[in-house]
Design a protein around this motif. Structure first.
Motif, PDB file in Angstrom:
ATOM      1  N   VAL A  17       0.840  -1.202   0.000  1.00  0.00           N
ATOM      2  CA  VAL A  17       0.000   0.000   0.000  1.00  0.00           C
ATOM      3  C   VAL A  17       0.876   1.253   0.000  1.00  0.00           C
ATOM      4  O   VAL A  17       0.638   2.203  -0.754  1.00  0.00           O
ATOM      5  N   TYR A  18       1.921   1.247   0.834  1.00  0.00           N
ATOM      6  CA  TYR A  18       2.821   2.404   0.883  1.00  0.00           C
ATOM      7  C   TYR A  18       3.567   2.577  -0.438  1.00  0.00           C
ATOM      8  O   TYR A  18       3.629   3.679  -0.997  1.00  0.00           O
ATOM      9  N   SER A  19       4.149   1.499  -0.952  1.00  0.00           N
ATOM     10  CA  SER A  19       4.977   1.585  -2.158  1.00  0.00           C
ATOM     11  C   SER A  19       4.174   2.067  -3.359  1.00  0.00           C
ATOM     12  O   SER A  19       4.699   2.780  -4.220  1.00  0.00           O
ATOM     13  N   TYR A  20       2.903   1.700  -3.420  1.00  0.00           N
ATOM     14  CA  TYR A  20       2.070   2.087  -4.557  1.00  0.00           C
ATOM     15  C   TYR A  20       1.936   3.605  -4.655  1.00  0.00           C
ATOM     16  O   TYR A  20       1.870   4.155  -5.757  1.00  0.00           O
ATOM     17  N   THR A  21       1.884   4.264  -3.513  1.00  0.00           N
ATOM     18  CA  THR A  21       1.657   5.717  -3.513  1.00  0.00           C
ATOM     19  C   THR A  21       2.937   6.518  -3.269  1.00  0.00           C
ATOM     20  O   THR A  21       2.880   7.735  -3.151  1.00  0.00           O
ATOM     21  N   PRO A  27      -4.318   6.727  -4.537  1.00  0.00           N
ATOM     22  CA  PRO A  27      -4.284   5.596  -3.596  1.00  0.00           C
ATOM     23  C   PRO A  27      -4.643   4.286  -4.286  1.00  0.00           C
ATOM     24  O   PRO A  27      -5.236   4.262  -5.368  1.00  0.00           O
ATOM     25  N   ILE A  28      -4.273   3.195  -3.653  1.00  0.00           N
ATOM     26  CA  ILE A  28      -4.467   1.871  -4.233  1.00  0.00           C
ATOM     27  C   ILE A  28      -5.875   1.351  -3.946  1.00  0.00           C
ATOM     28  O   ILE A  28      -6.470   1.633  -2.894  1.00  0.00           O
ATOM     29  N   THR A  29      -6.422   0.591  -4.885  1.00  0.00           N
ATOM     30  CA  THR A  29      -7.724  -0.052  -4.702  1.00  0.00           C
ATOM     31  C   THR A  29      -7.521  -1.522  -4.334  1.00  0.00           C
ATOM     32  O   THR A  29      -6.416  -2.070  -4.458  1.00  0.00           O
ATOM     33  N   SER A  30      -8.593  -2.154  -3.926  1.00  0.00           N
ATOM     34  CA  SER A  30      -8.513  -3.575  -3.553  1.00  0.00           C
ATOM     35  C   SER A  30      -8.080  -4.437  -4.731  1.00  0.00           C
ATOM     36  O   SER A  30      -7.263  -5.361  -4.577  1.00  0.00           O
ATOM     37  N   LYS A  52      -7.946  -2.941   8.950  1.00  0.00           N
ATOM     38  CA  LYS A  52      -8.755  -1.829   9.471  1.00  0.00           C
ATOM     39  C   LYS A  52      -9.052  -2.044  10.956  1.00  0.00           C
ATOM     40  O   LYS A  52      -8.972  -1.102  11.757  1.00  0.00           O
ATOM     41  N   ASP A  53      -9.394  -3.276  11.333  1.00  0.00           N
ATOM     42  CA  ASP A  53      -9.686  -3.581  12.731  1.00  0.00           C
ATOM     43  C   ASP A  53      -8.470  -3.314  13.617  1.00  0.00           C
ATOM     44  O   ASP A  53      -8.606  -2.937  14.782  1.00  0.00           O
ATOM     45  N   GLN A  54      -7.257  -3.492  13.056  1.00  0.00           N
ATOM     46  CA  GLN A  54      -6.030  -3.273  13.823  1.00  0.00           C
ATOM     47  C   GLN A  54      -5.542  -1.830  13.745  1.00  0.00           C
ATOM     48  O   GLN A  54      -4.488  -1.503  14.287  1.00  0.00           O
ATOM     49  N   GLY A  55      -6.298  -0.977  13.071  1.00  0.00           N
ATOM     50  CA  GLY A  55      -5.943   0.436  12.997  1.00  0.00           C
ATOM     51  C   GLY A  55      -4.812   0.759  12.044  1.00  0.00           C
ATOM     52  O   GLY A  55      -4.167   1.808  12.169  1.00  0.00           O
ATOM     53  N   LEU A  56      -4.597  -0.118  11.064  1.00  0.00           N
ATOM     54  CA  LEU A  56      -3.477   0.073  10.135  1.00  0.00           C
ATOM     55  C   LEU A  56      -3.888   0.748   8.833  1.00  0.00           C
ATOM     56  O   LEU A  56      -3.041   1.363   8.164  1.00  0.00           O
ATOM     57  N   VAL A  57      -5.163   0.613   8.436  1.00  0.00           N
ATOM     58  CA  VAL A  57      -5.634   1.264   7.214  1.00  0.00           C
ATOM     59  C   VAL A  57      -6.994   1.903   7.451  1.00  0.00           C
ATOM     60  O   VAL A  57      -7.732   1.529   8.373  1.00  0.00           O
ATOM     61  N   ASP A  58      -7.293   2.867   6.590  1.00  0.00           N
ATOM     62  CA  ASP A  58      -8.648   3.424   6.485  1.00  0.00           C
ATOM     63  C   ASP A  58      -9.243   2.916   5.186  1.00  0.00           C
ATOM     64  O   ASP A  58      -8.594   2.952   4.131  1.00  0.00           O
ATOM     65  N   HIS A  59     -10.480   2.429   5.253  1.00  0.00           N
ATOM     66  CA  HIS A  59     -11.102   1.900   4.037  1.00  0.00           C
ATOM     67  C   HIS A  59     -12.606   1.841   4.214  1.00  0.00           C
ATOM     68  O   HIS A  59     -13.114   1.403   5.253  1.00  0.00           O
ATOM     69  N   GLN A  60     -13.307   2.326   3.183  1.00  0.00           N
ATOM     70  CA  GLN A  60     -14.753   2.194   3.100  1.00  0.00           C
ATOM     71  C   GLN A  60     -15.078   1.335   1.881  1.00  0.00           C
ATOM     72  O   GLN A  60     -14.293   1.288   0.931  1.00  0.00           O
ATOM     73  N   PRO A  61     -16.216   0.621   1.891  1.00  0.00           N
ATOM     74  CA  PRO A  61     -16.554  -0.230   0.741  1.00  0.00           C
ATOM     75  C   PRO A  61     -16.490   0.526  -0.586  1.00  0.00           C
ATOM     76  O   PRO A  61     -16.944   1.670  -0.678  1.00  0.00           O
ATOM     77  N   TYR A  62     -15.890  -0.103  -1.583  1.00  0.00           N
ATOM     78  CA  TYR A  62     -15.767   0.427  -2.946  1.00  0.00           C
ATOM     79  C   TYR A  62     -14.895   1.686  -3.042  1.00  0.00           C
ATOM     80  O   TYR A  62     -14.955   2.417  -4.025  1.00  0.00           O
ATOM     81  N   SER A  63     -14.084   1.915  -2.027  1.00  0.00           N
ATOM     82  CA  SER A  63     -13.184   3.073  -2.064  1.00  0.00           C
ATOM     83  C   SER A  63     -11.733   2.600  -1.974  1.00  0.00           C
ATOM     84  O   SER A  63     -11.459   1.417  -1.759  1.00  0.00           O
ATOM     85  N   ALA A  64     -10.819   3.547  -2.157  1.00  0.00           N
ATOM     86  CA  ALA A  64      -9.397   3.225  -2.104  1.00  0.00           C
ATOM     87  C   ALA A  64      -8.962   2.930  -0.667  1.00  0.00           C
ATOM     88  O   ALA A  64      -9.690   3.200   0.297  1.00  0.00           O
ATOM     89  N   ILE A  65      -7.764   2.376  -0.553  1.00  0.00           N
ATOM     90  CA  ILE A  65      -7.208   1.981   0.742  1.00  0.00           C
ATOM     91  C   ILE A  65      -6.072   2.937   1.089  1.00  0.00           C
ATOM     92  O   ILE A  65      -5.171   3.158   0.267  1.00  0.00           O
ATOM     93  N   GLN A  70      -0.295   4.727  12.113  1.00  0.00           N
ATOM     94  CA  GLN A  70       0.272   3.481  12.633  1.00  0.00           C
ATOM     95  C   GLN A  70       0.666   2.545  11.488  1.00  0.00           C
ATOM     96  O   GLN A  70       1.737   1.927  11.509  1.00  0.00           O
ATOM     97  N   GLY A  71      -0.180   2.461  10.480  1.00  0.00           N
ATOM     98  CA  GLY A  71       0.129   1.628   9.331  1.00  0.00           C
ATOM     99  C   GLY A  71       1.323   2.141   8.554  1.00  0.00           C
ATOM    100  O   GLY A  71       2.145   1.361   8.061  1.00  0.00           O
ATOM    101  N   THR A  72       1.445   3.466   8.460  1.00  0.00           N
ATOM    102  CA  THR A  72       2.584   4.057   7.759  1.00  0.00           C
ATOM    103  C   THR A  72       3.886   3.743   8.481  1.00  0.00           C
ATOM    104  O   THR A  72       4.898   3.440   7.837  1.00  0.00           O
ATOM    105  N   ARG A  73       3.873   3.791   9.808  1.00  0.00           N
ATOM    106  CA  ARG A  73       5.093   3.477  10.572  1.00  0.00           C
ATOM    107  C   ARG A  73       5.541   2.038  10.315  1.00  0.00           C
ATOM    108  O   ARG A  73       6.727   1.769  10.110  1.00  0.00           O
ATOM    109  N   LEU A  74       4.582   1.113  10.316  1.00  0.00           N
ATOM    110  CA  LEU A  74       4.922  -0.282  10.051  1.00  0.00           C
ATOM    111  C   LEU A  74       5.424  -0.452   8.621  1.00  0.00           C
ATOM    112  O   LEU A  74       6.418  -1.152   8.372  1.00  0.00           O
ATOM    113  N   ALA A  75       4.758   0.191   7.675  1.00  0.00           N
ATOM    114  CA  ALA A  75       5.167   0.080   6.274  1.00  0.00           C
ATOM    115  C   ALA A  75       6.580   0.608   6.066  1.00  0.00           C
ATOM    116  O   ALA A  75       7.394  -0.025   5.375  1.00  0.00           O
TER     117      ALA A  75
END
Length: 237
Positions: A17-21, A27-30, A52-65, A70-75
């Motif tokens: 996800v990070y490398s794509y952007t 932003p990247i799609t599913s 998303k449950d672990q707080g690493l990404v934001d995502h809504q149905p049919y939208s980009a990720i 927190q996810g950026t730090r791990l990436a």
């Protein structure tokens, strides 16, 4: 209670996800994530819900990720590991730049933070990997060079190649065989008629040569513009 370390699958997802952007803003799609990871769309949907449950990404149905802080730090931690390992394989073990990606994918999950930092020290704390991608600092800081894809450059533009996409190993082998590598000087001459190849001059002095490069090639090359004193001799006043 001690928090368990993220799985290698989670690390791979946030890294992609990070490398794509990293070099563009979209932003990247599913479906794009599934294509890059070589997995089914249903597997991506399940993992994105977990992320998303672990707080690493934001995502809504049919939208980009998109990554959360927190996810950026791990990436960034995983990107640092991957690119330092690639650099070590090339500089210390004699790998070619088209061979290192898959090796680094395996090794980045297996080594400790201590190992990574000692590797960085051994290499002299490099700022970029063999393909020109920036190596994040241990604090997560990243310095992207100011560069544009060659395909977007106008006639007469001069610069030096500052990044080469590593997505296609065959393309990397072609570029290496032609002597088109990082920091090589380039000048855009123009295009062949009827939407043909881009014509560029590559190299300095006696090593300078003219190439007709297809869009697939010029889309993989990022060029940083030359300062005036690098590209030409300024006229006397």
């Amino acid at each position: 209670m001690k928090t368990s370390a993220p799985s290698s699958s989670i690390e791979d997802y946030v890294k992609v996800v990070y490398s794509y952007t990293e070099w563009q803003d979209t932003p990247i799609t599913s479906s794009q994530l599934a294509l890059r990871l070589g997995v089914a769309n249903s597997s991506v949907s399940e993992m994105v819900r977990k992320l998303k449950d672990q707080g690493l990404v934001d995502h809504q149905p049919y939208s980009a990720i998109t990554l959360t802080p927190q996810g950026t730090r791990l990436a960034l931690s995983m990107v640092r590991r991957h690119r330092l390992i690639e650099t070590y394989l090339v500089e210390e073990l004699g790998y070619s730049w088209d061979e290192v990606h898959d090796e680094a994918e395996l090794l980045e999950h297996a080594v400790s933070d201590t190992f990574i930092e000692r590797m960085s020290a051994k290499l002299g704390h490099p700022s970029r990997d063999p393909h020109g991608d920036p190596i994040p600092g241990p604090d997560g800081s990243v310095e992207l060079p100011s560069a544009m894809r060659m395909i977007e450059l106008d006639h007469g533009h001069t610069g030096r190649i500052t990044r080469i996409s590593d997505e296609n190993p065959d393309l990397l082998r072609y570029l290496a065989a032609e002597g088109i590598t990082l920091d090589t000087r380039v000048e855009v001459v123009g295009r062949k008629p009827f939407g043909g190849a881009m014509v560029v001059r590559i190299g300095d002095g006696a090593q300078r040569a003219e190439f007709d490069l297809a869009d697939e090639v010029t889309s993989a090359l990022w060029v940083q513009s030359l300062e005036p004193h690098e590209g030409c001799v300024l006229p006397a006043r």
